[in-house]
Design an enzyme around this catalytic site. Structure first.
Site, PDB file in Angstrom:
ATOM      1  N   GLY A  24       0.806  -1.200   0.000  1.00 46.09           N
ATOM      2  CA  GLY A  24       0.000   0.000   0.000  1.00 46.09           C
ATOM      3  C   GLY A  24       0.846   1.260   0.000  1.00 46.09           C
ATOM      4  O   GLY A  24       0.549   2.232  -0.701  1.00 46.09           O
ATOM      5  N   ARG A  28       7.259   1.846   1.011  1.00 43.81           N
ATOM      6  CA  ARG A  28       7.614   0.440   1.195  1.00 43.81           C
ATOM      7  C   ARG A  28       8.022  -0.175  -0.136  1.00 43.81           C
ATOM      8  O   ARG A  28       8.894  -1.058  -0.188  1.00 43.81           O
ATOM      9  CB  ARG A  28       6.457  -0.339   1.826  1.00 43.81           C
ATOM     10  CG  ARG A  28       6.882  -1.722   2.349  1.00 43.81           C
ATOM     11  CD  ARG A  28       5.806  -2.370   3.181  1.00 43.81           C
ATOM     12  NE  ARG A  28       5.480  -1.544   4.337  1.00 43.81           N
ATOM     13  CZ  ARG A  28       4.253  -1.261   4.735  1.00 43.81           C
ATOM     14  NH1 ARG A  28       3.219  -1.724   4.081  1.00 43.81           N
ATOM     15  NH2 ARG A  28       4.048  -0.507   5.798  1.00 43.81           N
ATOM     16  N   ARG A  47       1.591  11.269  -8.656  1.00 42.90           N
ATOM     17  CA  ARG A  47       0.897  11.330  -7.369  1.00 42.90           C
ATOM     18  C   ARG A  47       1.696  10.690  -6.236  1.00 42.90           C
ATOM     19  O   ARG A  47       1.143  10.280  -5.213  1.00 42.90           O
ATOM     20  CB  ARG A  47      -0.496  10.685  -7.467  1.00 42.90           C
ATOM     21  CG  ARG A  47      -1.468  11.423  -8.367  1.00 42.90           C
ATOM     22  CD  ARG A  47      -2.780  10.693  -8.501  1.00 42.90           C
ATOM     23  NE  ARG A  47      -3.717  11.437  -9.333  1.00 42.90           N
ATOM     24  CZ  ARG A  47      -4.715  12.194  -8.864  1.00 42.90           C
ATOM     25  NH1 ARG A  47      -4.904  12.292  -7.560  1.00 42.90           N
ATOM     26  NH2 ARG A  47      -5.515  12.837  -9.693  1.00 42.90           N
ATOM     27  N   ARG A  91      -0.364  -8.569  -3.819  1.00 36.94           N
ATOM     28  CA  ARG A  91      -0.457  -7.513  -2.809  1.00 36.94           C
ATOM     29  C   ARG A  91       0.263  -7.964  -1.558  1.00 36.94           C
ATOM     30  O   ARG A  91       0.083  -9.096  -1.085  1.00 36.94           O
ATOM     31  CB  ARG A  91      -1.918  -7.194  -2.506  1.00 36.94           C
ATOM     32  CG  ARG A  91      -2.099  -6.388  -1.213  1.00 36.94           C
ATOM     33  CD  ARG A  91      -3.466  -5.780  -1.085  1.00 36.94           C
ATOM     34  NE  ARG A  91      -3.923  -5.688   0.291  1.00 36.94           N
ATOM     35  CZ  ARG A  91      -3.396  -4.902   1.233  1.00 36.94           C
ATOM     36  NH1 ARG A  91      -2.366  -4.136   0.956  1.00 36.94           N
ATOM     37  NH2 ARG A  91      -3.908  -4.900   2.454  1.00 36.94           N
ATOM     38  N   SER A  94      -0.734  -4.922   5.160  1.00 39.55           N
ATOM     39  CA  SER A  94      -0.965  -5.116   6.589  1.00 39.55           C
ATOM     40  C   SER A  94      -2.433  -5.419   6.831  1.00 39.55           C
ATOM     41  O   SER A  94      -3.291  -5.159   5.984  1.00 39.55           O
ATOM     42  CB  SER A  94      -0.538  -3.869   7.372  1.00 39.55           C
ATOM     43  OG  SER A  94      -1.263  -2.735   6.931  1.00 39.55           O
ATOM     44  N   ASP A 208      -2.024  -5.177  13.660  1.00 39.61           N
ATOM     45  CA  ASP A 208      -2.884  -4.711  14.753  1.00 39.61           C
ATOM     46  C   ASP A 208      -3.748  -5.864  15.250  1.00 39.61           C
ATOM     47  O   ASP A 208      -4.237  -6.681  14.462  1.00 39.61           O
ATOM     48  CB  ASP A 208      -3.803  -3.578  14.278  1.00 39.61           C
ATOM     49  CG  ASP A 208      -3.036  -2.388  13.745  1.00 39.61           C
ATOM     50  OD1 ASP A 208      -2.647  -1.533  14.558  1.00 39.61           O
ATOM     51  OD2 ASP A 208      -2.808  -2.338  12.525  1.00 39.61           O
ATOM     52  N   ARG A 219       6.949  -2.387  11.802  1.00 42.18           N
ATOM     53  CA  ARG A 219       6.320  -2.782  10.546  1.00 42.18           C
ATOM     54  C   ARG A 219       7.379  -2.994   9.461  1.00 42.18           C
ATOM     55  O   ARG A 219       7.308  -3.931   8.678  1.00 42.18           O
ATOM     56  CB  ARG A 219       5.328  -1.702  10.080  1.00 42.18           C
ATOM     57  CG  ARG A 219       4.065  -1.635  10.910  1.00 42.18           C
ATOM     58  CD  ARG A 219       3.167  -0.505  10.445  1.00 42.18           C
ATOM     59  NE  ARG A 219       1.989  -0.398  11.307  1.00 42.18           N
ATOM     60  CZ  ARG A 219       0.741  -0.376  10.852  1.00 42.18           C
ATOM     61  NH1 ARG A 219       0.500  -0.476   9.565  1.00 42.18           N
ATOM     62  NH2 ARG A 219      -0.260  -0.271  11.685  1.00 42.18           N
TER      63      ARG A 219
END
Length: 238
Positions: A24, A28, A47, A91, A94, A208, A219
């Site tokens: 995402g 990363r 973007r 994908r 998290s 989480d 993370r």
């Protein structure tokens, strides 16, 4: 093939590999490219959604951010499948745990993706669509994880349109149906792959659970196992 670049991706035809890993967070994606890929070069900055193409064990790989939510991954994955002729998207993200026994830092492979979204409405189907992973990628991911000694939970996840939900009972309701964890993108990715006749898989690291979460630094390091499983899928079978 439609004309490239697109309004959302400045990569030219040939800049994107047949297999794309998608976290995402675009930073990363940068981390993965710098840590794992050889000869990585930036092929998109539109973007701020960074994309890099390089090689892993000699095999071309692109890693690109997809942003947050199904509308965002819906745009990027659609263009990758349909405009850039990508064969497979993995994908790597998290998730928040629902199920007992799924703990912080655990890896989940999303065999299926329930959703509270109306993303499937666009396909004008005469019923409910069940978004699922490509079995070939799922089987290879589980095998690769086993060979690396990394435990993986395989099952259903929830792709939700809502991060700050107003229904305090929702999590318990999904949990009682055996849903392992919640995230925000897999269902759209699986639907786009199905419609395009391409492959997709979602690998998740639990960040989480029950009010506890990993720090940004944790993370970064905890997600490495998931990344390495995904990268193993870019190497052709012997």
């Amino acid at each position: 093939m439609p004309q490239t670049p697109t309004p959302h991706n400045s990569a030219k035809a040939g800049d994107i590999a047949k297999t794309v890993l998608m976290p995402g967070d675009p930073l990363r994606a940068k981390y993965i490219a710098e840590t794992y890929l050889d000869g990585a070069r930036c092929v998109n900055e539109v973007r701020g959604m960074l994309a890099f193409t390089g090689t892993y064990h000699g095999n071309p790989v692109t890693v690109m951010g997809h942003g947050m939510g199904m509308p965002s991954i819906g745009i990027y994955s659609y263009e990758l499948f349909n405009f850039y002729d990508v064969d497979a998207i993995i994908r790597i993200g998290s998730a928040g745990a629902f199920a007992d026994g799924v703990e912080l830092r655990d890896v989940v492979a999303a065999q299926g993706a329930c959703t509270d979204s109306r993303y499937a409405h666009q396909f004008n189907l005469p019923g409910q669509f069940a978004p699922i992973a490509s079995y070939d990628l799922l089987e290879r991911a589980v095998t690769a994880a086993r060979e690396m000694g990394i435990p993986v939970h395989v099952g259903n996840v929830l792709s939700s349109d809502v991060f700050y939900g107003d229904d305090d009972t929702a999590s318990a309701s999904w949990k009682k149906m055996g849903v392992l964890a919640v995230e925000m993108e897999s269902a759209a990715l699986y639907m786009n792959a199905a419609r395009a006749g391409k492959k997709a898989l979602c690998l998740l690291t639990i960040s989480d659970k029950a009010g506890k979460g990993l720090s940004p630094e944790e993370r970064q390091t905890s997600f490495n196992e998931m990344m390495e499983i995904a990268l193993a899928l870019t190497v052709p079978r012997a």
